[in-house]
Design a protein around this motif. Structure first.
Motif, short mmCIF file in Angstrom:
data_model
loop_
_atom_site.label_atom_id
_atom_site.label_comp_id
_atom_site.label_asym_id
_atom_site.label_seq_id
_atom_site.Cartn_x
_atom_site.Cartn_y
_atom_site.Cartn_z
N TRP A 100 0.82 -1.22 0.00
CA TRP A 100 0.00 0.00 0.00
C TRP A 100 0.84 1.27 0.00
CZ3 TRP A 100 -3.43 1.43 4.82
CH2 TRP A 100 -2.63 1.77 5.90
N GLU A 101 2.15 1.13 -0.14
CA GLU A 101 3.03 2.31 -0.24
C GLU A 101 4.18 1.99 -1.19
OE1 GLU A 101 4.55 5.54 -0.66
OE2 GLU A 101 2.73 5.49 0.57
N ARG A 102 3.99 2.33 -2.46
CA ARG A 102 4.94 1.93 -3.50
C ARG A 102 5.63 3.14 -4.15
NH1 ARG A 102 2.11 -2.30 -7.40
NH2 ARG A 102 4.26 -2.29 -8.18
N GLY A 103 5.58 4.28 -3.50
CA GLY A 103 6.10 5.49 -4.10
C GLY A 103 7.58 5.48 -4.40
N ILE A 104 8.34 4.59 -3.76
CA ILE A 104 9.79 4.58 -3.96
C ILE A 104 10.20 3.83 -5.24
CG2 ILE A 104 10.51 4.92 -1.57
CD1 ILE A 104 10.52 1.48 -3.03
N GLU A 105 9.25 3.18 -5.88
CA GLU A 105 9.60 2.33 -7.03
C GLU A 105 10.06 3.11 -8.25
OE1 GLU A 105 6.55 -0.46 -7.96
OE2 GLU A 105 6.59 -1.39 -5.98
N GLU A 106 9.53 4.30 -8.44
CA GLU A 106 9.83 5.05 -9.67
C GLU A 106 11.27 5.53 -9.72
OE1 GLU A 106 8.32 9.05 -12.06
OE2 GLU A 106 7.05 8.16 -10.51
N GLU A 107 11.79 6.06 -8.62
CA GLU A 107 13.12 6.67 -8.65
C GLU A 107 14.07 6.09 -7.61
OE1 GLU A 107 14.92 11.21 -8.92
OE2 GLU A 107 13.07 10.86 -7.79
N ILE A 108 13.59 5.87 -6.39
CA ILE A 108 14.48 5.48 -5.29
C ILE A 108 15.03 4.07 -5.47
CG2 ILE A 108 14.67 5.15 -2.80
CD1 ILE A 108 14.31 8.06 -3.56
N LEU A 109 14.18 3.09 -5.73
CA LEU A 109 14.65 1.71 -5.87
C LEU A 109 15.66 1.55 -7.01
CD1 LEU A 109 11.79 -0.87 -5.20
CD2 LEU A 109 13.73 -0.28 -3.77
N PRO A 110 15.41 2.14 -8.18
CA PRO A 110 16.42 2.02 -9.25
C PRO A 110 17.78 2.59 -8.86
CG PRO A 110 14.32 2.71 -10.16
CD PRO A 110 14.17 2.77 -8.67
N ILE A 111 17.80 3.69 -8.11
CA ILE A 111 19.07 4.26 -7.68
C ILE A 111 19.78 3.31 -6.72
CG2 ILE A 111 20.09 6.09 -6.26
CD1 ILE A 111 18.15 8.03 -7.58
N CYS A 112 19.02 2.71 -5.81
CA CYS A 112 19.62 1.74 -4.89
C CYS A 112 20.25 0.59 -5.67
CB CYS A 112 18.56 1.21 -3.92
SG CYS A 112 18.06 2.38 -2.64
N GLN A 113 19.55 0.10 -6.66
CA GLN A 113 20.10 -0.99 -7.48
C GLN A 113 21.35 -0.56 -8.23
OE1 GLN A 113 16.11 -2.02 -9.34
NE2 GLN A 113 16.94 -4.08 -9.06
N ASP A 114 21.30 0.63 -8.81
CA ASP A 114 22.43 1.12 -9.59
C ASP A 114 23.68 1.31 -8.72
OD1 ASP A 114 20.89 1.13 -11.85
OD2 ASP A 114 20.50 3.29 -11.82
N LEU A 115 23.48 1.78 -7.50
CA LEU A 115 24.61 2.08 -6.61
C LEU A 115 25.00 0.90 -5.72
CD1 LEU A 115 23.66 5.72 -5.46
CD2 LEU A 115 25.25 5.02 -7.28
N GLY A 116 24.25 -0.18 -5.78
CA GLY A 116 24.55 -1.34 -4.94
C GLY A 116 24.20 -1.12 -3.49
N ILE A 117 23.13 -0.35 -3.25
CA ILE A 117 22.68 -0.05 -1.89
C ILE A 117 21.50 -0.95 -1.54
CG2 ILE A 117 21.63 1.72 -0.42
CD1 ILE A 117 23.10 3.82 -2.14
N GLY A 118 21.54 -1.59 -0.39
CA GLY A 118 20.43 -2.41 0.04
C GLY A 118 19.23 -1.55 0.41
N PHE A 119 18.05 -2.14 0.35
CA PHE A 119 16.83 -1.40 0.70
C PHE A 119 16.10 -2.13 1.81
CE2 PHE A 119 12.52 0.12 0.51
CZ PHE A 119 12.69 1.49 0.33
N VAL A 120 15.76 -1.40 2.87
CA VAL A 120 15.12 -1.97 4.06
C VAL A 120 13.73 -1.35 4.23
CG1 VAL A 120 15.28 -2.27 6.56
CG2 VAL A 120 17.36 -2.34 5.15
N PRO A 121 12.67 -2.05 3.82
CA PRO A 121 11.32 -1.51 3.99
C PRO A 121 10.86 -1.56 5.45
CG PRO A 121 11.40 -3.18 2.25
CD PRO A 121 12.65 -3.30 3.05
N TYR A 122 10.47 -0.40 5.97
CA TYR A 122 9.79 -0.41 7.27
C TYR A 122 8.28 -0.33 7.01
CZ TYR A 122 9.09 4.75 7.29
OH TYR A 122 8.71 6.03 7.01
#
Length: 330
Positions: free
Chosen positions: A182-204
């Motif tokens: 119910w909260e997917r706002g990070i998919e457009e820009e934030i998640l791709p940057i994490c993938q590109d930079l090799g940064i893990g993502f921790v959903p709270y």
């Protein structure tokens, strides 16, 4: 339990334990917690192979770190402890954000003491401070790494530009932000940057602050002192609309003979192996239910059905009130 990496080096359990419900801001964000049951929940998590535990200075404030520190005493070597800084306090009350180098160091020293550890595995900036350049804050955090007081650095609810600047100053292992069906706002820009930079993502809040568990059928199910009564998505005008997603999650859960919570977590795990959700729990029963999600594999049909029911921006209401919304994606 299964395991994943945040960044190139930090291995953690595929699901961590969010400790905030054990003592959140004001000590009871999700209703009153039992100290004995909270400690038993941490014990059970360790038995189940959970290695990743999330807390913060502001939870309580302070008492959440103390509780976790007490629980892990004598078995710290097997665990990855994450905590967060970034607020200013006066007489135990939060007065605003503060990511000045002086506050970074003050918070770290206090967290080390309360947790009873020699080093913090993952040290997050809890909220971006618009008055302090991120390079200055991350530089102070990097000093703590060089001193051996912190192993890895993280940010929470940072915007894309801030994340890139921070990572250029010192490698960022993880970004923690709200993410769920119910909260997917990070998919457009934030998640791709994490993938590109090799940064893990921790959903709270991977279970929508409990909404996606299917155990809440009306606002009356919430304790009187539960802060979710002020959550826009739990409001009278939005509640019924948001329940439509829960109905679909329940349908998928029925096919897998599991709980809706497990489906919501399995969906997150399916979004990428760099994603490590931290469902919060203060009871063993909910912990055990959540951790079983690592063994669920959703089919393409399941994923398509959930995608259709939970489009980006499809949830009714903002995820926070105005004041809290002003502190995210900076």
């Amino acid at each position: 339990m299964k395991y994943r990496k945040l960044g190139p080096e930090l291995e953690v359990s595929a699901l961590g334990l969010g400790c905030m419900p054990m003592a959140g801001i004001g000590t009871a964000m999700y209703g009153t917690a039992s100290r004995a049951e909270s400690l038993a929940t941490i014990d059970r998590a360790i038995e189940l192979g959970v290695t990743f535990f999330d807390t913060a200075e502001v939870y309580g404030p302070l008492v959440n770190e103390e509780l976790l520190g007490h629980a892990i005493r004598g078995r710290r070597d097997r665990l990855v402890i994450a905590t967060k800084f970034g607020f200013a306090f006066n007489d135990g009350q939060v007065t605003g954000v503060d990511s000045s180098p002086a506050n970074v160091r003050r918070a770290c020293e206090g967290s080390l003491r309360r947790l009873g550890v020699d080093v913090i595995d993952l040290f997050y900036q809890h909220r971006v401070d618009p008055n302090v350049p991120i390079e200055e804050t991350v530089g102070a955090m990097a000093d703590l790494v060089n001193e051996g007081k912190v192993r890895f650095l993280g940010l929470s609810e940072a915007g894309a530009d801030t994340l890139e600047k921070a990572h250029a100053t010192h490698p960022i292992a993880a970004l923690q932000s709200e993410y769920s069906l119910w909260e997917r706002g990070i998919e457009e820009e934030i998640l791709p940057i994490c993938q590109d930079l090799g940064i893990g993502f921790v959903p709270y809040s991977p279970l929508g602050r409990g909404f996606l568990t299917g155990q809440i059928s009306s606002r009356d199910d919430l304790p009187e002192d539960d802060y979710r009564r002020n959550d826009p998505r739990y409001s009278e005008e939005n509640f019924d609309q948001n329940m439509k997603l829960v109905d679909v999650v329940k349908e998928v859960a029925g096919r897998h003979h599991c709980s809706p919570a497990q489906i919501a977590l399995a969906w997150l795990l399916a979004q990428g192996d760099f994603i490590v959700p931290i469902p919060g729990s203060k009871r063993r029963a909910t912990l055990e239910d959540s951790m079983a999600a690592v063994d669920i594999t959703l089919s393409d049909a399941d994923l398509d059905q959930l995608e259709a029911a939970a489009p980006v921006g499809g949830t009714a209401g903002l995820r926070y009130g105005e004041r809290m919304m002003s502190m995210v994606r900076l």
